[in-house]
Scaffold this motif. Structure first.
Motif, PDB file in Angstrom:
ATOM      1  N   GLN A  93       0.828  -1.202   0.000  1.00 46.05           N
ATOM      2  CA  GLN A  93       0.000   0.000   0.000  1.00 46.05           C
ATOM      3  C   GLN A  93       0.863   1.252   0.000  1.00 46.05           C
ATOM      4  N   ARG A  94       1.938   1.236   0.806  1.00 47.44           N
ATOM      5  CA  ARG A  94       2.838   2.408   0.828  1.00 47.44           C
ATOM      6  C   ARG A  94       3.511   2.603  -0.515  1.00 47.44           C
ATOM      7  N   GLU A  95       3.817   1.483  -1.189  1.00 54.15           N
ATOM      8  CA  GLU A  95       4.446   1.615  -2.507  1.00 54.15           C
ATOM      9  C   GLU A  95       3.486   2.258  -3.510  1.00 54.15           C
ATOM     10  N   ARG A  96       2.217   1.807  -3.501  1.00 51.37           N
ATOM     11  CA  ARG A  96       1.240   2.426  -4.404  1.00 51.37           C
ATOM     12  C   ARG A  96       1.043   3.910  -4.091  1.00 51.37           C
ATOM     13  N   GLN A  97       0.989   4.245  -2.813  1.00 52.22           N
ATOM     14  CA  GLN A  97       0.834   5.651  -2.435  1.00 52.22           C
ATOM     15  C   GLN A  97       2.047   6.475  -2.868  1.00 52.22           C
ATOM     16  N   TYR A  98       3.228   5.871  -2.729  1.00 51.54           N
ATOM     17  CA  TYR A  98       4.445   6.585  -3.124  1.00 51.54           C
ATOM     18  C   TYR A  98       4.476   6.798  -4.641  1.00 51.54           C
ATOM     19  N   ARG A  99       4.012   5.798  -5.404  1.00 51.84           N
ATOM     20  CA  ARG A  99       3.952   5.961  -6.858  1.00 51.84           C
ATOM     21  C   ARG A  99       2.986   7.082  -7.243  1.00 51.84           C
ATOM     22  N   GLN A 100       1.834   7.143  -6.571  1.00 58.24           N
ATOM     23  CA  GLN A 100       0.886   8.219  -6.856  1.00 58.24           C
ATOM     24  C   GLN A 100       1.482   9.581  -6.528  1.00 58.24           C
ATOM     25  N   VAL A 101       2.239   9.648  -5.426  1.00 53.39           N
ATOM     26  CA  VAL A 101       2.895  10.914  -5.067  1.00 53.39           C
ATOM     27  C   VAL A 101       3.893  11.308  -6.145  1.00 53.39           C
ATOM     28  N   ARG A 102       4.627  10.329  -6.666  1.00 53.94           N
ATOM     29  CA  ARG A 102       5.589  10.636  -7.728  1.00 53.94           C
ATOM     30  C   ARG A 102       4.883  11.091  -9.002  1.00 53.94           C
ATOM     31  N   VAL A 103       3.738  10.455  -9.316  1.00 47.52           N
ATOM     32  CA  VAL A 103       2.976  10.888 -10.491  1.00 47.52           C
ATOM     33  C   VAL A 103       2.490  12.323 -10.315  1.00 47.52           C
ATOM     34  N   ASP A 104       1.962  12.652  -9.141  1.00 49.09           N
ATOM     35  CA  ASP A 104       1.506  14.024  -8.885  1.00 49.09           C
ATOM     36  C   ASP A 104       2.658  15.014  -8.978  1.00 49.09           C
ATOM     37  N   ARG A 105       3.796  14.615  -8.441  1.00 49.38           N
ATOM     38  CA  ARG A 105       4.965  15.498  -8.501  1.00 49.38           C
ATOM     39  C   ARG A 105       5.411  15.712  -9.946  1.00 49.38           C
ATOM     40  N   SER A 107       3.463  15.522 -12.587  1.00 51.07           N
ATOM     41  CA  SER A 107       2.454  16.376 -13.229  1.00 51.07           C
ATOM     42  C   SER A 107       2.681  17.847 -12.898  1.00 51.07           C
ATOM     43  N   GLU A 108       3.010  18.116 -11.640  1.00 52.01           N
ATOM     44  CA  GLU A 108       3.287  19.495 -11.259  1.00 52.01           C
ATOM     45  C   GLU A 108       4.506  20.039 -11.998  1.00 52.01           C
ATOM     46  N   GLN A 109       5.530  19.202 -12.145  1.00 53.54           N
ATOM     47  CA  GLN A 109       6.714  19.649 -12.874  1.00 53.54           C
ATOM     48  C   GLN A 109       6.387  19.931 -14.337  1.00 53.54           C
ATOM     49  N   VAL A 110       5.535  19.066 -14.942  1.00 53.72           N
ATOM     50  CA  VAL A 110       5.148  19.302 -16.338  1.00 53.72           C
ATOM     51  C   VAL A 110       4.370  20.608 -16.474  1.00 53.72           C
ATOM     52  N   LEU A 111       3.450  20.847 -15.530  1.00 57.84           N
ATOM     53  CA  LEU A 111       2.683  22.100 -15.573  1.00 57.84           C
ATOM     54  C   LEU A 111       3.587  23.317 -15.409  1.00 57.84           C
ATOM     55  N   ASP A 112       4.555  23.201 -14.502  1.00 56.34           N
ATOM     56  CA  ASP A 112       5.501  24.314 -14.334  1.00 56.34           C
ATOM     57  C   ASP A 112       6.296  24.549 -15.610  1.00 56.34           C
ATOM     58  N   TYR A 113       6.721  23.457 -16.242  1.00 56.76           N
ATOM     59  CA  TYR A 113       7.490  23.597 -17.486  1.00 56.76           C
ATOM     60  C   TYR A 113       6.645  24.252 -18.579  1.00 56.76           C
ATOM     61  N   ARG A 114       5.385  23.801 -18.698  1.00 54.16           N
ATOM     62  CA  ARG A 114       4.525  24.407 -19.720  1.00 54.16           C
ATOM     63  C   ARG A 114       4.269  25.880 -19.427  1.00 54.16           C
ATOM     64  N   GLN A 115       4.113  26.213 -18.153  1.00 58.39           N
ATOM     65  CA  GLN A 115       3.905  27.621 -17.812  1.00 58.39           C
ATOM     66  C   GLN A 115       5.123  28.456 -18.194  1.00 58.39           C
ATOM     67  N   ARG A 116       6.306  27.914 -17.917  1.00 61.69           N
ATOM     68  CA  ARG A 116       7.522  28.656 -18.309  1.00 61.69           C
ATOM     69  C   ARG A 116       7.611  28.797 -19.821  1.00 61.69           C
TER      70      ARG A 116
END
Length: 373
Positions: free
Chosen positions: A131-143, A145-154
């Motif tokens: 369960q912790r591994e799945r949660q950690y993977r979701q956190v990495r996916v969210d992170r 996504s945020e990096q992609v959004l920041d890159y697109r904004q730049r």
């Protein structure tokens, strides 16, 4: 007895050497590790005390303990301090000391630590390791996504900055074109004024009269009208304009043929008139096929999509001609009725005028006869 005394003496010497080594000065980071485990900072704690301190703090700060004091960051610090203290004590004892564990279980102090999986996912999540591994993977996916959004904004900001530069360049080019156009207009105006001063325009027809170029459409732009007139006078017409004009003229001619042919026939039509009408519709249908092929060619060269045309249908044109013929017959009946009413009124007025003249002549003759007597 002597062997036992010697064994006790050697064990005491080993204990004194161990206390002496442990009493040696330790580094500041190691002292910090002892303070995290809430142990004396001189490094004199036994392995059992270190383990007991670790277990006690793990129950307090463990992420899965369910306590209000659970803190993954503090638990990671406790784990790191526990590792550092164990490594220090193993170096102090030496690799070949052979000292047994005080707990009597015979296991090495350098064994794998408990709950190592809670440090492999950056302290994220709770529950079982999967369960912790799945949660950690979701956190990495969210992170990510945020990096992609920041890159697109730049990138958008950089593109906006570039668009600003392009807009500035377009403004400069447009202003340069305006300056050139104004310079040409001033030159032309100067030449016109010089020609007027020389009297070149004095012999023109219509001098002193207002121009009447736009009587057909007073709402048209004069500049656009002049440009179009110049193009037309020089024989230039876009192909799509010529094709559109031909289509309209051909369609108007076909509709006129249908309307006149239907208006000549009766309502209802006799069998002979019905054959004549069918023959006329057949010829018009062949002309409509040619006109529709012209429409296809026009749609390929039309400059805008909304200017394209659809095919013309014989059924619609026949229905249109029948309605037009019916309206024309109704207008003719109305005109004949109005003509009859007008003739009747004229006849009545003529009869009334004759009666008036006859009455006047009778009155005059009676007065004359009376005066003669």
């Amino acid at each position: 007895m002597s062997c036992r005394l010697r064994l006790l003496a050697s064990r005491g010497a080993l204990q004194r050497r161990r206390w002496f080594c442990s009493a040696a000065p330790i580094s500041r980071s190691l002292q910090q590790s002892y303070r995290v485990l809430e142990l004396p900072g001189e490094g004199r704690s036994s392995p059992a005390q270190v383990k007991e301190a670790y277990l006690r703090l793990a129950k307090i700060y463990h992420p899965d303990s369910g306590a209000a004091t659970a803190d993954p960051a503090l638990f990671a610090r406790v784990e790191e301090a526990y590792r550092a203290v164990l490594a220090h004590q193993s170096r102090v004892r030496g690799p070949g000391s052979g000292e047994e564990d005080e707990g009597g279980d015979g296991k090495s102090r350098g064994a794998a630590l408990q709950h190592r999986q809670y440090l492999s996912y950056e302290g994220v999540g709770s529950g079982t390791p999967s369960q912790r591994e799945r949660q950690y993977r979701q956190v990495r996916v969210d992170r990510a996504s945020e990096q992609v959004l920041d890159y697109r904004q730049r990138e958008h900001e950089r593109a906006a900055a570039g668009d600003g530069a392009l807009m500035e360049r377009d403004v400069r080019q447009r202003s340069r074109k305006i300056k050139i156009t104004q310079a040409v207009e001033r030159l032309v105006e100067d030449l016109i004024q010089e020609s007027m001063a020389r009297g070149d325009f004095r012999n023109l027809s219509g001098a002193g009269k207002p121009l009447d170029k736009f009587h057909h459409n007073p709402y048209a732009d004069p500049m656009t009208h002049n440009l179009n007139r110049i193009l037309i006078d020089n024989g230039y017409q876009p192909p799509w304009v010529v094709t559109q004009r031909d289509i309209r003229e051909g369609l108007a001619q076909l509709r006129r043929r249908l309307l006149e042919g239907r208006a000549r026939l009766g309502d209802p039509m006799s069998p002979d008139e019905q054959r004549q009408w069918e023959a006329l519709c057949g010829s018009v249908q062949e002309d409509l096929r040619k006109l529709n092929r012209t429409v296809d060619g026009y749609n390929l060269i039309a400059p805008m999509l909304k200017m394209q045309m659809v095919h013309f249908s014989l059924a619609r044109e026949v229905e249109r001609a029948e309605r037009g013929a019916e309206q024309r017959r109704a207008e003719q009946r109305r005109e004949r009725q109005e003509d009859r009413q007008r003739r009747m009124e004229e006849k009545k007025r003529a009869l009334a005028a004759n009666k008036t003249r006859t009455g006047k002549r009778g009155l005059v003759s009676w007065v004359q006869s009376l005066l003669g007597h």
